[in-house]
Write a protein that holds these residues in place. Structure first.
Motif, PDB file in Angstrom:
ATOM      1  N   GLN A   1       0.211 -19.103 -46.295  1.00  5.83           N
ATOM      2  CA  GLN A   1      -0.185 -19.839 -47.128  1.00  5.83           C
ATOM      3  C   GLN A   1      -0.023 -20.671 -46.216  1.00  5.83           C
ATOM      4  N   ILE A   2       1.121 -21.665 -45.554  1.00  2.00           N
ATOM      5  CA  ILE A   2       1.150 -22.305 -45.199  1.00  2.00           C
ATOM      6  C   ILE A   2       0.188 -23.290 -44.003  1.00  2.00           C
ATOM      7  N   GLU A   3      -0.078 -22.194 -42.980  1.00  2.00           N
ATOM      8  CA  GLU A   3      -0.391 -22.079 -42.291  1.00  2.00           C
ATOM      9  C   GLU A   3      -2.426 -21.855 -42.807  1.00  2.00           C
ATOM     10  N   ALA A   4      -2.578 -21.385 -43.655  1.00  2.00           N
ATOM     11  CA  ALA A   4      -3.294 -21.538 -43.929  1.00  2.00           C
ATOM     12  C   ALA A   4      -4.394 -23.032 -44.755  1.00  2.00           C
ATOM     13  N   GLY A   5      -3.125 -23.013 -45.325  1.00  2.00           N
ATOM     14  CA  GLY A   5      -3.809 -24.861 -45.697  1.00  2.00           C
ATOM     15  C   GLY A   5      -3.759 -24.761 -47.281  1.00  2.00           C
ATOM     16  N   ARG A   6      -3.012 -22.846 -47.965  1.00  2.00           N
ATOM     17  CA  ARG A   6      -3.007 -23.039 -49.561  1.00  2.00           C
ATOM     18  C   ARG A   6      -2.346 -23.462 -50.141  1.00  2.00           C
ATOM     19  N   VAL A   7      -1.023 -23.677 -48.873  1.00  2.00           N
ATOM     20  CA  VAL A   7       0.289 -24.102 -49.854  1.00  2.00           C
ATOM     21  C   VAL A   7       0.737 -25.672 -49.020  1.00  2.00           C
ATOM     22  N   LYS A   8       1.292 -26.670 -49.563  1.00  2.00           N
ATOM     23  CA  LYS A   8       1.905 -27.664 -48.461  1.00  2.00           C
ATOM     24  C   LYS A   8       3.576 -27.316 -48.317  1.00  2.00           C
ATOM     25  N   GLY A   9       3.386 -27.114 -47.045  1.00  5.43           N
ATOM     26  CA  GLY A   9       5.496 -26.770 -46.563  1.00  5.43           C
ATOM     27  C   GLY A   9       6.469 -28.442 -46.561  1.00  5.43           C
ATOM     28  N   PHE A  10       7.393 -27.877 -46.766  1.00  8.08           N
ATOM     29  CA  PHE A  10       8.001 -29.749 -46.716  1.00  8.08           C
ATOM     30  C   PHE A  10       9.368 -29.227 -45.937  1.00  8.08           C
ATOM     31  N   ALA A  11      10.014 -28.198 -46.186  1.00  7.23           N
ATOM     32  CA  ALA A  11      11.097 -28.118 -45.580  1.00  7.23           C
ATOM     33  C   ALA A  11      11.408 -26.582 -45.754  1.00  7.23           C
ATOM     34  N   VAL A  12      12.717 -26.513 -44.573  1.00  7.68           N
ATOM     35  CA  VAL A  12      12.890 -24.523 -44.261  1.00  7.68           C
ATOM     36  C   VAL A  12      14.598 -24.932 -44.657  1.00  7.68           C
ATOM     37  N   THR A  13      15.073 -23.643 -45.191  1.00  6.15           N
ATOM     38  CA  THR A  13      16.160 -23.827 -45.315  1.00  6.15           C
ATOM     39  C   THR A  13      17.663 -23.705 -44.815  1.00  6.15           C
ATOM     40  N   THR A  14      17.202 -23.047 -43.765  1.00  8.58           N
ATOM     41  CA  THR A  14      18.074 -22.668 -42.701  1.00  8.58           C
ATOM     42  C   THR A  14      19.225 -23.945 -42.229  1.00  8.58           C
ATOM     43  N   ALA A  15      20.341 -23.756 -41.374  1.00  7.23           N
ATOM     44  CA  ALA A  15      21.460 -24.243 -41.113  1.00  7.23           C
ATOM     45  C   ALA A  15      20.323 -25.887 -40.240  1.00  7.23           C
ATOM     46  N   LYS A  16      19.465 -24.832 -38.599  1.00  3.50           N
ATOM     47  CA  LYS A  16      19.436 -25.635 -37.922  1.00  3.50           C
ATOM     48  C   LYS A  16      17.154 -25.249 -37.919  1.00  3.50           C
ATOM     49  N   PRO A  17      16.570 -25.483 -37.194  1.00  4.12           N
ATOM     50  CA  PRO A  17      15.196 -26.013 -37.724  1.00  4.12           C
ATOM     51  C   PRO A  17      14.535 -24.751 -37.001  1.00  4.12           C
ATOM     52  N   LEU A  18      13.896 -24.172 -37.425  1.00  3.72           N
ATOM     53  CA  LEU A  18      13.173 -23.074 -36.947  1.00  3.72           C
ATOM     54  C   LEU A  18      11.629 -23.117 -35.767  1.00  3.72           C
ATOM     55  N   SER A  19      12.793 -23.919 -34.631  1.00  8.55           N
ATOM     56  CA  SER A  19      12.137 -24.225 -33.600  1.00  8.55           C
ATOM     57  C   SER A  19      11.315 -23.081 -33.230  1.00  8.55           C
ATOM     58  N   GLY A  20      11.273 -21.811 -33.245  1.00 11.74           N
ATOM     59  CA  GLY A  20      10.927 -20.334 -32.370  1.00 11.74           C
ATOM     60  C   GLY A  20       9.376 -19.962 -33.330  1.00 11.74           C
ATOM     61  N   ASN A  21       9.042 -20.481 -34.971  1.00  6.83           N
ATOM     62  CA  ASN A  21       8.305 -19.885 -35.537  1.00  6.83           C
ATOM     63  C   ASN A  21       7.288 -21.404 -35.109  1.00  6.83           C
ATOM     64  N   LYS A  22       6.411 -20.929 -34.610  1.00  6.62           N
ATOM     65  CA  LYS A  22       5.260 -21.587 -33.986  1.00  6.62           C
ATOM     66  C   LYS A  22       4.593 -22.798 -35.372  1.00  6.62           C
ATOM     67  N   VAL A  23       4.885 -21.614 -36.767  1.00  5.23           N
ATOM     68  CA  VAL A  23       4.014 -23.008 -37.749  1.00  5.23           C
ATOM     69  C   VAL A  23       4.853 -23.615 -38.232  1.00  5.23           C
ATOM     70  N   LEU A  24       6.523 -23.253 -37.694  1.00  6.85           N
ATOM     71  CA  LEU A  24       7.634 -24.183 -38.982  1.00  6.85           C
ATOM     72  C   LEU A  24       8.664 -24.789 -38.229  1.00  6.85           C
ATOM     73  N   LYS A  25       8.116 -25.154 -36.735  1.00  7.14           N
ATOM     74  CA  LYS A  25       9.365 -25.608 -35.522  1.00  7.14           C
ATOM     75  C   LYS A  25       9.526 -27.098 -36.451  1.00  7.14           C
ATOM     76  N   ASP A  26       8.162 -27.617 -36.926  1.00  6.13           N
ATOM     77  CA  ASP A  26       8.066 -28.658 -37.032  1.00  6.13           C
ATOM     78  C   ASP A  26       8.738 -29.956 -38.274  1.00  6.13           C
ATOM     79  N   TYR A  27       8.896 -28.998 -39.596  1.00  2.34           N
ATOM     80  CA  TYR A  27       9.817 -28.962 -40.438  1.00  2.34           C
ATOM     81  C   TYR A  27      10.857 -29.512 -40.127  1.00  2.34           C
ATOM     82  N   PRO A  28      11.350 -29.878 -41.386  1.00  2.00           N
ATOM     83  CA  PRO A  28      13.242 -30.504 -41.224  1.00  2.00           C
ATOM     84  C   PRO A  28      13.971 -29.422 -42.207  1.00  2.00           C
ATOM     85  N   THR A  29      14.945 -29.615 -41.924  1.00  2.00           N
ATOM     86  CA  THR A  29      16.076 -28.226 -42.979  1.00  2.00           C
ATOM     87  C   THR A  29      16.340 -29.208 -43.565  1.00  2.00           C
TER      88      THR A  29
END
Length: 327
Positions: A210-238
């Motif tokens: 949904q984030i990749e398609a632009g249907r919703v806005k992504g703001f952050a991830v809930t993990t302790a470390k960034p999801l650097s291995g995920n092409k869509v979420l790699k730049d989202y802050p924790t």
């Protein structure tokens, strides 16, 4: 005295003989949810991965849905402790201790912990109609308009519900958002996309597309470390990076046996689990679900139990503060 000693020795010998022949019949993985759901999929993939390490054992998945997972939890807690009835459960193993004030089992006392399976990250997302595009702008907007906005979740006690509670508590909003409970993530996501809902916290398996398609806005991830291995979420802050101290929440799964299951049997099960967690095919299937196979000390029974104990304390604190219970 001699009779007591003889009885004790017989019990030890019998237990050892039992373990040597284990498994001698099909093993059942009890899942607290309906077939086809995320936890059911994890259980079926794990069953296939553990089959060979257990000597080509037959492993059956049984779905015992209802009451927020507590039906399955009670079933396994009361089962014969012989290693043939096991429980595959997610974060609910910890959250039910706070959500239900009258449980028929105790999470830390009525089970043998066999090891954790995976972690599924979560994301904080918003309606495409929100004016904010970064987490900091989003948080400032929520602080200024919290009382006018709403937050959706997939039902009382769901991971999305717990995540929303934890986030609001950590941000310390002056005016709480209105919470809307849905029957599942699907309808909640539809309303978020349509703009009827403002904010939601949900697992990556439901949000990345949904984030990749632009249907919703992504703001952050809930993990302790960034999801650097995920092409869509790699730049989202924790959320930790954004100042929410110790904020770390994933949807994790673990494997459990009834309390009193012989130690030799639980060791066989943990050994088989460790083999499964290193199986390239199992890892690939889990990654396709958006999950990360556990590789740390939580793979061990002691590490698994210590983690769940910490999660129980953390989630119960948030649930008690919100006064939102399932009974």
């Amino acid at each position: 005295m001699k009779k007591a000693l003889a009885f004790a020795l017989t019990a030890v010998v019998s237990a050892g003989a039992f373990a040597q022949g284990y498994p001698a019949k099909p093993i059942t993985f009890v899942v607290p949810f309906a077939a086809g759901g995320p936890t059911d999929t994890v259980a079926r993939q794990l069953a296939e991965a553990m089959r060979k390490p257990l000597g080509d054992a037959t492993i059956i998945v049984e779905n015992a849905a209802g009451a927020g997972g507590t039906i399955a939890g009670t079933k396994v807690a009361r089962a014969n402790p012989d290693g043939y009835t096991l429980l595959v459960w997610h974060i609910g193993m910890a959250s039910t201790a706070g959500l239900y004030r009258k449980l028929q089992f105790k999470a830390l006392e009525d089970f043998e912990y066999l090891g954790m399976i995976n972690d599924v990250p979560m994301t904080l997302i918003g309606s495409p109609k929100l004016p904010a595009n970064t987490y900091r702008d989003f948080e400032n907007y929520i602080r200024a308009n919290g009382g006018k906005l709403n937050l959706a979740h997939a039902g009382l006690g769901s991971a999305s519900h717990l995540c929303g509670l934890m986030w609001q508590s950590a941000v310390k909003l002056d005016k709480a958002m209105t919470t809307i409970a849905y029957r599942g993530t699907g309808p909640a996501m539809n309303d978020l996309i349509g703009g009827q809902v403002d904010v939601m916290c949900d697992q990556t398996t439901n949000t990345v597309a949904q984030i990749e398609a632009g249907r919703v806005k992504g703001f952050a991830v809930t993990t302790a470390k960034p999801l650097s291995g995920n092409k869509v979420l790699k730049d989202y802050p924790t959320l930790q990076e954004m100042g929410l101290k110790d904020f770390n929440l994933t949807i994790w799964h673990g494997l459990y046996a009834p309390k009193g299951t012989p130690a030799d049997v639980t060791k066989k099960l943990n050994d088989a689990l460790l083999v499964a967690l290193k199986d390239p095919d199992f890892i690939k299937k889990q990654e396709a679900l958006g999950a990360a196979v556990v590789t740390d000390k939580r793979m061990t029974p002691a590490g698994h139990k210590a983690f769940v104990a910490d999660q129980i304390t953390k989630l119960k604190t948030v649930i008690d503060a919100a006064g939102q219970f399932a009974d």
